[in-house]
Scaffold this motif. Structure first.
Motif, short mmCIF file in Angstrom:
data_model
loop_
_atom_site.label_atom_id
_atom_site.label_comp_id
_atom_site.label_asym_id
_atom_site.label_seq_id
_atom_site.Cartn_x
_atom_site.Cartn_y
_atom_site.Cartn_z
N ILE A 71 30.08 36.57 30.46
CA ILE A 71 30.50 35.22 30.86
C ILE A 71 31.99 35.01 30.60
O ILE A 71 32.67 34.37 31.39
N ASP A 72 32.48 35.58 29.51
CA ASP A 72 33.90 35.46 29.17
C ASP A 72 34.77 36.00 30.30
O ASP A 72 35.76 35.39 30.70
N LYS A 73 34.40 37.14 30.85
CA LYS A 73 35.15 37.76 31.94
C LYS A 73 35.14 36.87 33.17
O LYS A 73 36.19 36.62 33.78
N ILE A 74 33.98 36.37 33.54
CA ILE A 74 33.86 35.52 34.73
C ILE A 74 34.68 34.24 34.57
O ILE A 74 35.40 33.84 35.49
N LEU A 75 34.60 33.61 33.40
CA LEU A 75 35.37 32.38 33.15
C LEU A 75 36.87 32.63 33.21
O LEU A 75 37.62 31.84 33.76
N ARG A 76 37.32 33.73 32.63
CA ARG A 76 38.74 34.06 32.66
C ARG A 76 39.24 34.23 34.08
O ARG A 76 40.31 33.74 34.45
N LEU A 103 37.88 33.04 36.93
CA LEU A 103 37.82 31.77 37.65
C LEU A 103 38.94 30.80 37.23
O LEU A 103 39.58 30.17 38.07
N ILE A 104 39.17 30.71 35.92
CA ILE A 104 40.22 29.82 35.43
C ILE A 104 41.59 30.32 35.88
O ILE A 104 42.45 29.53 36.29
N GLY A 143 40.76 39.18 32.34
CA GLY A 143 39.42 39.26 32.90
C GLY A 143 39.22 40.49 33.76
O GLY A 143 38.18 41.14 33.70
N THR A 200 33.60 40.27 22.99
CA THR A 200 32.48 39.59 23.64
C THR A 200 31.65 40.58 24.44
O THR A 200 30.75 40.20 25.16
#
Length: 62
Positions: free
Chosen positions: A8-13, A15-16, A43, A58
């Motif tokens: 999830i950390d990768k996906i959020l990075r 997208l942000i 990410g 993570t």
């Protein structure tokens, strides 16, 4: 460089990072939006230097 960004950390990075860059390109938030390159790169490369400094990860352990 060992992986320390995962899931999830990768996906959020990613997208942000993309959102900030798009906002900078449209002039909505100005030049500061280009800071989005950092979360996008961390990410995509699965590596965060700040995580390395504090010994955090993570990624799931094998």
């Amino acid at each position: 460089m060992s992986r320390n960004v995962g899931g999830i950390d990768k996906i959020l990075r990613i997208l942000i990072g993309i959102a900030l860059i798009v906002l900078a390109l449209t002039g909505t938030i100005g030049v500061w939006g280009w800071i989005g390159v950092l979360p996008l790169a961390t990410g995509l490369f699965n590596f965060c230097p700040a995580y390395k400094l504090i010994g955090f990860t993570t990624c799931k352990t094998k």
